[in-house]
Design a protein around this motif. Structure first.
Motif, PDB file in Angstrom:
ATOM      1  N   THR A   1     -22.582 -16.141  11.411  1.00 47.74           N
ATOM      2  CA  THR A   1     -22.040 -14.943  12.051  1.00 47.74           C
ATOM      3  C   THR A   1     -20.637 -15.144  12.598  1.00 47.74           C
ATOM      4  OG1 THR A   1     -23.111 -15.594  14.137  1.00 47.74           O
ATOM      5  CG2 THR A   1     -24.344 -14.116  12.689  1.00 47.74           C
ATOM      6  N   LYS A   2     -20.083 -16.334  12.423  1.00 45.24           N
ATOM      7  CA  LYS A   2     -18.734 -16.606  12.925  1.00 45.24           C
ATOM      8  C   LYS A   2     -17.831 -17.072  11.774  1.00 45.24           C
ATOM      9  CE  LYS A   2     -19.220 -15.362  17.134  1.00 45.24           C
ATOM     10  NZ  LYS A   2     -18.455 -14.207  17.634  1.00 45.24           N
TER      11      LYS A   2
ATOM     12  N   LEU B   1     -11.659  -5.358  13.035  1.00 45.73           N
ATOM     13  CA  LEU B   1     -11.575  -6.287  11.909  1.00 45.73           C
ATOM     14  C   LEU B   1     -12.338  -7.576  12.190  1.00 45.73           C
ATOM     15  CD1 LEU B   1      -7.865  -5.833  10.769  1.00 45.73           C
ATOM     16  CD2 LEU B   1      -9.911  -5.315   9.428  1.00 45.73           C
ATOM     17  N   LEU B   2     -12.241  -8.073  13.416  1.00 46.20           N
ATOM     18  CA  LEU B   2     -12.963  -9.296  13.769  1.00 46.20           C
ATOM     19  C   LEU B   2     -14.465  -9.083  13.613  1.00 46.20           C
ATOM     20  CD1 LEU B   2     -12.923 -12.194  14.833  1.00 46.20           C
ATOM     21  CD2 LEU B   2     -12.935 -11.260  17.160  1.00 46.20           C
ATOM     22  N   GLU B   3     -14.933  -7.925  14.073  1.00 46.88           N
ATOM     23  CA  GLU B   3     -16.356  -7.618  13.965  1.00 46.88           C
ATOM     24  C   GLU B   3     -16.791  -7.511  12.497  1.00 46.88           C
ATOM     25  OE1 GLU B   3     -19.553  -4.135  15.321  1.00 46.88           O
ATOM     26  OE2 GLU B   3     -17.468  -4.039  16.008  1.00 46.88           O
ATOM     27  N   LYS B   4     -15.987  -6.817  11.690  1.00 45.60           N
ATOM     28  CA  LYS B   4     -16.346  -6.624  10.279  1.00 45.60           C
ATOM     29  C   LYS B   4     -16.268  -7.931   9.487  1.00 45.60           C
ATOM     30  CE  LYS B   4     -15.393  -1.701   9.803  1.00 45.60           C
ATOM     31  NZ  LYS B   4     -14.609  -0.640   9.153  1.00 45.60           N
TER      32      LYS B   4
ATOM     33  N   LYS C   1     -19.253  -9.990   9.993  1.00 42.35           N
ATOM     34  CA  LYS C   1     -20.452  -9.446   9.342  1.00 42.35           C
ATOM     35  C   LYS C   1     -20.475  -9.739   7.841  1.00 42.35           C
ATOM     36  CE  LYS C   1     -21.499  -5.727  12.610  1.00 42.35           C
ATOM     37  NZ  LYS C   1     -21.555  -4.250  12.816  1.00 42.35           N
ATOM     38  N   LEU C   2     -19.413 -10.387   7.329  1.00 43.35           N
ATOM     39  CA  LEU C   2     -19.371 -10.715   5.905  1.00 43.35           C
ATOM     40  C   LEU C   2     -20.349 -11.833   5.548  1.00 43.35           C
ATOM     41  CD1 LEU C   2     -15.505 -10.610   5.202  1.00 43.35           C
ATOM     42  CD2 LEU C   2     -17.226  -8.892   4.575  1.00 43.35           C
ATOM     43  N   GLY C   3     -20.724 -12.630   6.553  1.00 46.11           N
ATOM     44  CA  GLY C   3     -21.718 -13.675   6.325  1.00 46.11           C
ATOM     45  C   GLY C   3     -21.181 -14.964   5.732  1.00 46.11           C
ATOM     46  N   ILE C   4     -19.858 -15.100   5.643  1.00 43.24           N
ATOM     47  CA  ILE C   4     -19.277 -16.331   5.082  1.00 43.24           C
ATOM     48  C   ILE C   4     -19.619 -17.526   5.972  1.00 43.24           C
ATOM     49  CG2 ILE C   4     -17.136 -17.508   4.453  1.00 43.24           C
ATOM     50  CD1 ILE C   4     -15.992 -14.656   3.853  1.00 43.24           C
ATOM     51  N   GLY C   5     -19.366 -17.375   7.264  1.00 47.56           N
ATOM     52  CA  GLY C   5     -19.792 -18.357   8.248  1.00 47.56           C
ATOM     53  C   GLY C   5     -19.034 -19.671   8.243  1.00 47.56           C
ATOM     54  N   PRO C   6     -19.321 -20.540   9.234  1.00 48.08           N
ATOM     55  CA  PRO C   6     -18.657 -21.839   9.340  1.00 48.08           C
ATOM     56  C   PRO C   6     -18.820 -22.678   8.071  1.00 48.08           C
ATOM     57  CG  PRO C   6     -19.844 -21.344  11.353  1.00 48.08           C
ATOM     58  CD  PRO C   6     -20.245 -20.288  10.360  1.00 48.08           C
ATOM     59  N   GLY C   7     -17.715 -23.191   7.581  1.00 44.47           N
ATOM     60  CA  GLY C   7     -17.751 -23.988   6.366  1.00 44.47           C
ATOM     61  C   GLY C   7     -18.061 -23.205   5.112  1.00 44.47           C
ATOM     62  N   GLY C   8     -18.163 -21.880   5.244  1.00 45.18           N
ATOM     63  CA  GLY C   8     -18.504 -21.042   4.094  1.00 45.18           C
ATOM     64  C   GLY C   8     -19.965 -21.121   3.708  1.00 45.18           C
ATOM     65  N   LEU C   9     -20.799 -21.640   4.615  1.00 42.69           N
ATOM     66  CA  LEU C   9     -22.212 -21.860   4.313  1.00 42.69           C
ATOM     67  C   LEU C   9     -23.127 -20.855   5.004  1.00 42.69           C
ATOM     68  CD1 LEU C   9     -22.198 -25.760   4.449  1.00 42.69           C
ATOM     69  CD2 LEU C   9     -22.260 -24.307   2.422  1.00 42.69           C
TER      70      LEU C   9
ATOM     71  N   LEU D   1       0.818  -1.204   0.000  1.00 46.71           N
ATOM     72  CA  LEU D   1       0.000   0.000   0.000  1.00 46.71           C
ATOM     73  C   LEU D   1       0.857   1.261   0.000  1.00 46.71           C
ATOM     74  CD1 LEU D   1      -2.724  -0.996   2.642  1.00 46.71           C
ATOM     75  CD2 LEU D   1      -2.786  -1.338   0.165  1.00 46.71           C
ATOM     76  N   LYS D   2       0.221   2.373  -0.335  1.00 44.11           N
ATOM     77  CA  LYS D   2       0.865   3.679  -0.220  1.00 44.11           C
ATOM     78  C   LYS D   2       0.632   4.209   1.190  1.00 44.11           C
ATOM     79  CE  LYS D   2      -0.241   4.799  -5.053  1.00 44.11           C
ATOM     80  NZ  LYS D   2      -1.154   3.634  -5.266  1.00 44.11           N
ATOM     81  N   PRO D   3       1.565   4.990   1.727  1.00 38.97           N
ATOM     82  CA  PRO D   3       1.353   5.552   3.064  1.00 38.97           C
ATOM     83  C   PRO D   3       0.031   6.302   3.185  1.00 38.97           C
ATOM     84  CG  PRO D   3       3.613   5.886   2.397  1.00 38.97           C
ATOM     85  CD  PRO D   3       2.909   5.320   1.201  1.00 38.97           C
ATOM     86  N   ALA D   4      -0.391   6.958   2.091  1.00 37.88           N
ATOM     87  CA  ALA D   4      -1.642   7.714   2.120  1.00 37.88           C
ATOM     88  C   ALA D   4      -2.863   6.820   2.296  1.00 37.88           C
ATOM     89  CB  ALA D   4      -1.784   8.532   0.833  1.00 37.88           C
ATOM     90  N   ASP D   5      -2.724   5.525   2.007  1.00 39.87           N
ATOM     91  CA  ASP D   5      -3.853   4.606   2.194  1.00 39.87           C
ATOM     92  C   ASP D   5      -4.207   4.470   3.672  1.00 39.87           C
ATOM     93  OD1 ASP D   5      -4.154   4.025  -0.540  1.00 39.87           O
ATOM     94  OD2 ASP D   5      -2.574   2.508  -0.453  1.00 39.87           O
ATOM     95  N   GLY D   6      -3.212   4.617   4.519  1.00 37.95           N
ATOM     96  CA  GLY D   6      -3.439   4.642   5.959  1.00 37.95           C
ATOM     97  C   GLY D   6      -4.146   3.418   6.516  1.00 37.95           C
ATOM     98  N   ILE D   7      -4.696   3.587   7.702  1.00 40.27           N
ATOM     99  CA  ILE D   7      -5.303   2.456   8.402  1.00 40.27           C
ATOM    100  C   ILE D   7      -6.567   1.974   7.703  1.00 40.27           C
ATOM    101  CG2 ILE D   7      -6.744   3.788  10.018  1.00 40.27           C
ATOM    102  CD1 ILE D   7      -5.700   1.711  12.186  1.00 40.27           C
ATOM    103  N   GLU D   8      -7.271   2.881   7.010  1.00 41.82           N
ATOM    104  CA  GLU D   8      -8.464   2.452   6.280  1.00 41.82           C
ATOM    105  C   GLU D   8      -8.076   1.545   5.119  1.00 41.82           C
ATOM    106  OE1 GLU D   8     -11.531   2.850   7.343  1.00 41.82           O
ATOM    107  OE2 GLU D   8     -10.648   3.888   9.068  1.00 41.82           O
ATOM    108  N   GLY D   9      -6.942   1.840   4.491  1.00 36.92           N
ATOM    109  CA  GLY D   9      -6.447   0.971   3.427  1.00 36.92           C
ATOM    110  C   GLY D   9      -6.067  -0.394   3.950  1.00 36.92           C
ATOM    111  N   VAL D  10      -5.505  -0.424   5.151  1.00 40.17           N
ATOM    112  CA  VAL D  10      -5.153  -1.692   5.787  1.00 40.17           C
ATOM    113  C   VAL D  10      -6.413  -2.522   6.031  1.00 40.17           C
ATOM    114  CG1 VAL D  10      -4.223  -2.769   7.870  1.00 40.17           C
ATOM    115  CG2 VAL D  10      -3.040  -0.807   6.854  1.00 40.17           C
ATOM    116  N   LYS D  11      -7.438  -1.881   6.568  1.00 36.76           N
ATOM    117  CA  LYS D  11      -8.691  -2.593   6.851  1.00 36.76           C
ATOM    118  C   LYS D  11      -9.280  -3.194   5.576  1.00 36.76           C
ATOM    119  CE  LYS D  11      -9.868   0.583  10.625  1.00 36.76           C
ATOM    120  NZ  LYS D  11     -10.778   1.697  11.037  1.00 36.76           N
ATOM    121  N   GLU D  12      -9.299  -2.405   4.511  1.00 38.65           N
ATOM    122  CA  GLU D  12      -9.879  -2.888   3.257  1.00 38.65           C
ATOM    123  C   GLU D  12      -9.052  -4.028   2.665  1.00 38.65           C
ATOM    124  OE1 GLU D  12     -12.192  -3.899   0.358  1.00 38.65           O
ATOM    125  OE2 GLU D  12     -12.793  -2.543   1.986  1.00 38.65           O
TER     126      GLU D  12
END
Length: 280
Positions: A244-245, A227-230, A233-241, A158-169
């Motif tokens: 919330t975890k 990051l753990l919370e976000k 919230k992606l909805g992938i879930g156990p086994g990818g099926l 990343l570029k320094p300007a990407d900052g912590i938001e760039g890291v999260k993404e």
């Protein structure tokens, strides 16, 4: 000055390879059972229940937790007041891996050449990371790494300007792309800083940190929690099926870097995230 015979290194690594592949570490059991209690999806709960049953069968019947018993990754912290006698240290480490995988009847997954791909038939050589630390002890961490999740690893320059938001993404992008292929619920190791290769090492090292711990650096701890919370919230879930975890933990390690860069590495591990540590 303390003298340690390398036979002790071999003996302990042999035992640790077998232990790591049959028993989940206490920190991983803790976060896994928390996830099992907190999962909101009925299907997700069912999958976590099946994984839990698998863990019990593995430990009770001495069957590997997973058919992919991994490539052995060894972190060895050597006190600067330690003197080794016996064979060459790297040979002793690899002999421990050889004995562990051959005598422990673990799957041999290492090929001698990345293109020719002839199996070494004893899971050697290991990937070894050395560090010299104060004192007269030797700390060994053995972390067998399966490649379903390893193949989902990513490095972002990343570029320094990407900052912590760039890291999260960057982290969220890697997890989204991994989806079910990393055998969720997963543990996500993140390395920030250093150089191209240093951030990858940090991400790997982060996976070996207790999954029920947080960074001692304030903003890093907040980043891990966010990051753990976000991710969950992606909805992938156990086994990818679905569920919330998707992740059990996010561990972040940082290192100084160059004024012109912001390297970020993401190393994902499946729900077992095998690691065993001993201090000699």
């Amino acid at each position: 000055m303390r003298t340690i015979n390398t036979n002790e290194i071999t003996k302990n690594i042999k035992e640790m390879c077998i232990e790591a592949n049959h028993y989940l570490s206490e920190d991983m059991l803790k976060v896994f059972h928390q996830a099992k209690e907190q999962e909101e999806s009925p299907l997700g709960k069912q999958i976590l229940g099946q994984l839990d049953e698998n863990l019990k069968i593995a430990s009770e019947d001495m069957i590997p937790i997973c058919q992919d018993t991994g490539m052995a990754v060894v972190f060895i912290e050597i006190g600067q007041d330690v003197h080794f006698e016996g064979e060459q240290l790297e040979d002793a480490i690899n002999e421990g891996v050889r004995q562990g995988y051959v005598e422990g009847f673990l799957r041999k997954s290492v090929v001698k050449d990345p293109i020719i791909r002839e199996n070494t038939k004893d899971n050697t050589p290991a990937v070894i990371h050395y560090s010299i630390v104060p004192g007269e002890n030797v700390k060994i961490t053995v972390a067998p790494k399966g490649f379903g999740s390893e193949n989902m690893s990513k490095v972002f320059m990343l570029k320094p300007a990407d900052g912590i938001e760039g890291v999260k993404e960057a982290v969220l992008s890697a997890v989204r792309d991994a989806g079910p292929n990393a055998c969720p619920p997963m543990v996500v190791g993140v390395g920030i800083g250093g150089t191209f290769e240093k951030c990858a090492f940090l991400a790997k090292k982060a996976l070996a940190r207790p999954a029920d711990s947080n960074s001692e650096i304030g903003y890093v701890k907040e980043l891990e929690e966010e990051l753990l919370e976000k991710i969950n919230k992606l909805g992938i879930g156990p086994g990818g099926l679905g569920g919330t975890k998707t992740a059990l933990a996010v561990n972040v390690e940082t290192y100084p870097t160059h004024i012109a860069g912001l390297p970020v590495a993401i190393n994902i591990c499946c729900h077992v995230n095998r690691h065993v540590s001993r201090t000699l």
